[in-house]
Design an enzyme around this catalytic site. Structure first.
Site, short mmCIF file in Angstrom:
data_model
loop_
_atom_site.label_atom_id
_atom_site.label_comp_id
_atom_site.label_asym_id
_atom_site.label_seq_id
_atom_site.Cartn_x
_atom_site.Cartn_y
_atom_site.Cartn_z
N ARG A 1 -11.26 -0.45 2.60
CA ARG A 1 -12.58 -0.62 2.62
C ARG A 1 -13.13 -0.70 1.16
O ARG A 1 -14.20 -1.46 1.00
CB ARG A 1 -13.37 0.68 3.44
CG ARG A 1 -13.06 1.87 2.69
CD ARG A 1 -13.05 3.24 3.83
NE ARG A 1 -11.88 3.04 4.46
CZ ARG A 1 -11.72 4.02 5.49
NH1 ARG A 1 -12.68 4.90 5.64
NH2 ARG A 1 -10.52 4.15 6.18
N ASP B 1 -5.67 6.53 -0.24
CA ASP B 1 -5.23 5.68 0.96
C ASP B 1 -6.25 5.20 1.78
O ASP B 1 -5.87 4.35 2.48
CB ASP B 1 -4.44 6.51 1.60
CG ASP B 1 -3.25 5.78 2.47
OD1 ASP B 1 -3.04 4.62 2.14
OD2 ASP B 1 -2.66 6.37 3.52
N ASP C 1 0.05 -4.77 4.94
CA ASP C 1 -1.39 -4.19 4.77
C ASP C 1 -2.11 -5.40 4.09
O ASP C 1 -3.31 -5.31 3.92
CB ASP C 1 -1.30 -3.26 3.70
CG ASP C 1 -2.49 -2.23 4.09
OD1 ASP C 1 -3.07 -2.44 5.14
OD2 ASP C 1 -3.05 -1.61 3.18
N LYS D 1 1.56 7.93 0.62
CA LYS D 1 2.10 7.98 2.12
C LYS D 1 3.38 8.65 2.09
O LYS D 1 4.00 8.71 1.08
CB LYS D 1 2.27 6.60 2.35
CG LYS D 1 0.72 5.84 2.58
CD LYS D 1 0.93 4.30 3.14
CE LYS D 1 -0.35 3.60 3.34
NZ LYS D 1 -1.05 4.20 4.37
N ASP E 1 1.04 -1.08 0.11
CA ASP E 1 0.00 -0.27 -0.16
C ASP E 1 0.96 1.11 0.10
O ASP E 1 1.41 1.61 1.08
CB ASP E 1 -0.87 0.02 1.24
CG ASP E 1 -1.99 1.13 1.30
OD1 ASP E 1 -2.00 1.88 0.22
OD2 ASP E 1 -2.37 1.60 2.11
N GLU F 1 -8.34 2.75 0.70
CA GLU F 1 -8.47 1.65 -0.17
C GLU F 1 -8.90 0.45 0.33
O GLU F 1 -9.64 -0.34 -0.15
CB GLU F 1 -7.13 1.48 -1.12
CG GLU F 1 -6.24 0.43 -0.61
CD GLU F 1 -5.70 0.95 0.92
OE1 GLU F 1 -5.28 -0.08 1.58
OE2 GLU F 1 -5.41 2.12 1.10
#
Length: 503
Positions: free
Chosen positions: A360, A356, A297, A286, A279, A358
């Site tokens: 969900r 970010d 992640d 990030k 991620d 993502e």
């Protein structure tokens, strides 16, 4: 490593086999104030007061975690005695037992001891029998012996000298302890798989790698597996999942792994694991510092696969389905952009305010897909929000559910397994933070209660069955000198399924 169980009531003269049986070492507990455990009292008598003399000399004070080896001990079959400090007797707890067991294994693993007799499982832990002590001790040992070195040019292939552990348990717990030992080994194997998957770098543990891992589990344990590729995912109209996946050259995978241990008509428990194998944050990039840890992640996916392996090895009489949507979240010319609106499998439109957020977006389509199994319950597991770390730190997993009975089962399982969780609110008032002027809902709800609004988002796609969400952002891995995946919440999930199966 071989584990065996023997019933023994130290207070009623049935310990002769332990006193005279050949062993490299016998492990005994010592409380503060020079108080000996039941086993230690018997050994002290057999050795003509040796243990008492050592304690009175001040060589060990009984403080929790302190250890002392006694060598060439006469009067018993064991060639060594390991004394382990237990702390205050009136404060002895589940955690203290775990700390004492860990200290014992660390001391033993630093020696050439091959066979050990372990008496600590019979210690008086409140509301716990000696079968629980056996399971906790085996898990502590396996945690101490876990190594991840396969990515080094010279992997550490060294195995510990310790090969056999004999547990003394209360005679009434003998049968239960044998079951507990079997379950502990299966659970440890599942946790090791989960940790390995988490610790692998993102260029190795890709979505395809996770899919191949699921296929191997299916082959080894007789499970059914289906891996859906890009075209099949498109056919299912999983627009939310695909919006995340499209920014990466790694193809997305949608994994469905089924374990059937009960009657075909029995409704399954469905476990959904977030599988973002790396991620970057996407366009909402990030910070560079610490981004390497975003290989973790996919720990939701890893924990679900590890749980399935453990359940299969235990042979639980329950049906379980694992669903893993997996992809990378990368910035690219065709990646999700802040403000994009995507359509989920359920048909709800989602405004992507932050790329970010993502996890969900891929989970919501998996939760919709889960409906086809007519599940008894659905539990999703995800490293979902940094906000959960702010709320709970790194000790408790965040638990969200509108179903009080399901939440209660999971909390009970967390306590039994020593894998703590804490229930957080999921009130309807928080849903207002997800309102969008342009879509049915937004994928973030602002800074306040970020872990709660993330769970609220998922709840929109889990309305047709009992559902719970586990946010493991703070518990799936450790940073710093001890950096590495923890294997959590496999113990919690496995215990929940053990309880459901009545095992």
């Amino acid at each position: 490593m071989d584990f065996s169980i023997k019933g023994c009531d130290w207070s009623k003269g049935t310990a002769n086999g332990f006193l005279t049986g050949k062993s490299d070492c016998i492990v005994l507990g010592v409380f503060e104030a020079q108080t000996l455990s039941g086993a230690a009292l018997d050994i002290d008598e057999a050795t003509k007061g040796l243990v008492s003399r050592v304690i009175k000399a001040g060589d060990i004070d009984g403080k929790l975690g302190k250890t002392l080896f006694l060598h060439e001990v006469s009067g018993i079959g064991a060639s060594r005695v390991l004394l382990v400090g237990l702390g205050r007797q009136d404060a002895f707890s589940q955690k203290a037992y775990g700390d004492a067991a860990k200290a014992a294994w660390r001391a033993l693993l630093g020696t050439k001891v091959v066979q050990v007799t372990f008496t600590l499982a019979q210690l008086p832990v409140p509301e716990r029998a000696s079968d629980w002590g056996v399971r906790a001790a085996i898990l502590a040992l396996r945690n101490e012996t876990y190594k991840f070195t396969q990515m080094k040019s010279k992997p550490d292939a060294g195995a510990p000298a310790l090969k056999r552990v004999v547990f003394s348990v209360d005679p009434a717990d003998d049968k239960a302890a044998k079951v507990a030992a079997k379950q502990a080994v299966a659970l440890a194997n599942g946790m090791d798989l989960t940790r390995d998957l988490g610790n692998l770098p993102g260029n190795v543990c890709t979505p395809t790698y996770l899919a191949n891992t699921a296929k191997k589990i299916a082959k080894d344990w007789g499970l059914k597996v289906d891996v859906l590729g890009l075209k099949q995912i498109q056919a299912l109209k999983m627009g939310s999942f695909l919006s995340v996946a499209k920014g990466s050259v790694e193809p997305p995978q949608f994994i469905v792994l089924q374990y059937r241990g009960a009657a075909a008509k029995a409704a399954p428990v469905v476990l959904v694991g977030k599988g973002i194998t790396f991620d970057s944050g996407g366009i909402s990039l990030k910070p560079g510092e610490g981004m390497d840890e975003m290989k973790y992640d996919m720990c939701g996916a890893g924990s679900v696969l590890g749980t399935m392996r453990a359940v299969a090895e235990m042979g639980l009489k329950i049906n379980v389905v694992a669903i893993v949507p997996t992809c990378e979240n990368m910035p690219a010319g065709n990646a999700n952009k802040p403000g994009d609106i995507v359509t989920s499998m359920k048909g709800l439109t989602i405004e992507v305010l932050n790329t970010d957020a993502e996890g969900r977006l891929i989970l919501c389509d998996a939760l919709t897909y889960a409906e086809r199994f007519k599940p008894a319950a659905v539990i999703d597991v995800a490293t979902l929000t940094g906000a959960c770390i702010i709320a709970l730190g790194h000790h408790n997993t965040g638990l969200f559910s509108k179903d009080d009975a399901l939440a209660g089962e999971l909390l009970d399982a967390s306590r039994e397994a020593g894998d703590p969780a804490w229930r957080l609110p999921l009130d309807d008032e928080y849903q207002d933070q997800l309102k969008s002027n342009f879509a049915d809902l937004a994928n973030i709800g602002g800074r306040p209660a970020g872990s709660v609004t993330a769970a609220c988002f998922l709840s929109r796609f889990a309305e047709n069955y009992p559902w719970a969400h586990l946010d493991i952002a703070g518990t799936a891995w450790k940073s710093g000198a001890a950096k590495g995946a923890t294997g959590r919440p496999v113990p919690l999930l496995a215990q929940f399924l053990i309880d459901r199966a009545g095992a």
